[in-house]
Motif scaffolding. Structure first.
Motif, PDB file in Angstrom:
ATOM      1  N   THR A 119     -13.788   7.811   6.490  1.00  0.00           N
ATOM      2  CA  THR A 119     -12.389   7.141   6.712  1.00  0.00           C
ATOM      3  C   THR A 119     -11.842   8.069   7.746  1.00  0.00           C
ATOM      4  O   THR A 119     -12.000   9.170   7.868  1.00  0.00           O
ATOM      5  N   SER A 140      -2.282   5.941   1.264  1.00  0.00           N
ATOM      6  CA  SER A 140      -3.506   5.188   1.622  1.00  0.00           C
ATOM      7  C   SER A 140      -3.449   4.503   2.903  1.00  0.00           C
ATOM      8  O   SER A 140      -4.337   3.638   3.189  1.00  0.00           O
ATOM      9  N   GLU A 172     -10.134  11.146   6.343  1.00  0.00           N
ATOM     10  CA  GLU A 172     -10.997  12.277   5.891  1.00  0.00           C
ATOM     11  C   GLU A 172     -11.183  13.123   7.442  1.00  0.00           C
ATOM     12  O   GLU A 172     -11.222  14.266   7.263  1.00  0.00           O
ATOM     13  N   GLN A 189       0.916  -1.193   0.032  1.00  0.00           N
ATOM     14  CA  GLN A 189      -0.163  -0.036   0.126  1.00  0.00           C
ATOM     15  C   GLN A 189       0.790   1.392   0.126  1.00  0.00           C
ATOM     16  O   GLN A 189       1.898   1.179   0.548  1.00  0.00           O
ATOM     17  N   GLN A 208     -16.394  13.442  -0.236  1.00  0.00           N
ATOM     18  CA  GLN A 208     -15.489  13.602   1.002  1.00  0.00           C
ATOM     19  C   GLN A 208     -14.072  14.009   0.784  1.00  0.00           C
ATOM     20  O   GLN A 208     -13.702  15.064   1.660  1.00  0.00           O
ATOM     21  N   ASP A 209     -13.381  13.651  -0.099  1.00  0.00           N
ATOM     22  CA  ASP A 209     -12.437  14.250  -0.434  1.00  0.00           C
ATOM     23  C   ASP A 209     -12.089  15.733  -0.873  1.00  0.00           C
ATOM     24  O   ASP A 209     -11.353  16.312  -0.421  1.00  0.00           O
ATOM     25  N   THR A 210     -13.415  15.950  -1.577  1.00  0.00           N
ATOM     26  CA  THR A 210     -13.168  17.347  -2.143  1.00  0.00           C
ATOM     27  C   THR A 210     -13.597  18.301  -1.115  1.00  0.00           C
ATOM     28  O   THR A 210     -13.051  19.256  -0.919  1.00  0.00           O
ATOM     29  N   ASN A 255      -6.653   5.215   4.755  1.00  0.00           N
ATOM     30  CA  ASN A 255      -7.762   4.875   3.910  1.00  0.00           C
ATOM     31  C   ASN A 255      -8.342   3.568   4.426  1.00  0.00           C
ATOM     32  O   ASN A 255      -7.974   2.586   3.703  1.00  0.00           O
ATOM     33  N   LYS A 273     -12.174   2.397  -0.645  1.00  0.00           N
ATOM     34  CA  LYS A 273     -12.751   2.606  -1.440  1.00  0.00           C
ATOM     35  C   LYS A 273     -12.902   4.122  -1.986  1.00  0.00           C
ATOM     36  O   LYS A 273     -12.342   4.845  -0.996  1.00  0.00           O
ATOM     37  N   PRO A 274     -12.969   4.672  -3.073  1.00  0.00           N
ATOM     38  CA  PRO A 274     -13.016   6.063  -3.366  1.00  0.00           C
ATOM     39  C   PRO A 274     -14.247   6.889  -2.900  1.00  0.00           C
ATOM     40  O   PRO A 274     -15.324   6.452  -2.780  1.00  0.00           O
ATOM     41  N   HIS A 275     -13.676   8.117  -2.468  1.00  0.00           N
ATOM     42  CA  HIS A 275     -14.778   8.898  -1.688  1.00  0.00           C
ATOM     43  C   HIS A 275     -14.674  10.133  -2.352  1.00  0.00           C
ATOM     44  O   HIS A 275     -13.893  11.189  -1.776  1.00  0.00           O
ATOM     45  N   PRO A 276     -15.156  10.400  -3.495  1.00  0.00           N
ATOM     46  CA  PRO A 276     -14.897  11.803  -4.227  1.00  0.00           C
ATOM     47  C   PRO A 276     -15.343  12.964  -3.473  1.00  0.00           C
ATOM     48  O   PRO A 276     -14.925  13.963  -3.501  1.00  0.00           O
TER      49      PRO A 276
END
Length: 104
Positions: free
Chosen positions: A71, A12, A74, A8, A24-26, A15, A19-22
């Motif tokens: 996560t 990450s 975040e 890894q 939340q990341d934005t 994380n 999974k992707p979290h667009p």
């Protein structure tokens, strides 16, 4: 066993679900940027409008980001952005506020 052998990246590390979290990341990135702007501009008295508004918007985006975060990464970075936004907001309010004599 294949999962144990997979490497890894350090990004990450926190994380936890992979999974992707667009969204939340934005929100996390926006909160960090607004927090940095609010914190840095709060050190200058004549930039109180920018620091107070950036801090207020950073607090709002950070609070919503905390509400929907998934996560640990975040949540960790949102708290840093929220803290910087709050400091910038409160110092901006102390230096002149959101409107700074424009309305009053």
């Amino acid at each position: 066993m294949a999962q144990a052998m997979r490497r890894q990246s350090p990004a990450s590390l926190l994380n936890t679900d992979g999974k992707p979290h667009p969204l939340q990341d934005t929100l996390m990135a926006v909160t960090l940027v607004l927090g940095a702007v609010a914190f840095i501009t709060a050190m200058f008295h004549h930039l109180h409008l920018l620091s107070s508004w950036a801090g207020l918007v950073g607090i709002a985006t950070g609070a919503y980001g905390q509400f929907i975060s998934a996560t640990t990464r975040e949540r960790f970075l949102l708290i840093i952005g929220l803290g910087a936004s709050a400091v910038g907001f409160f110092l901006g309010m102390a230096h002149g506020g959101l409107f700074g004599g424009v309305l009053g």
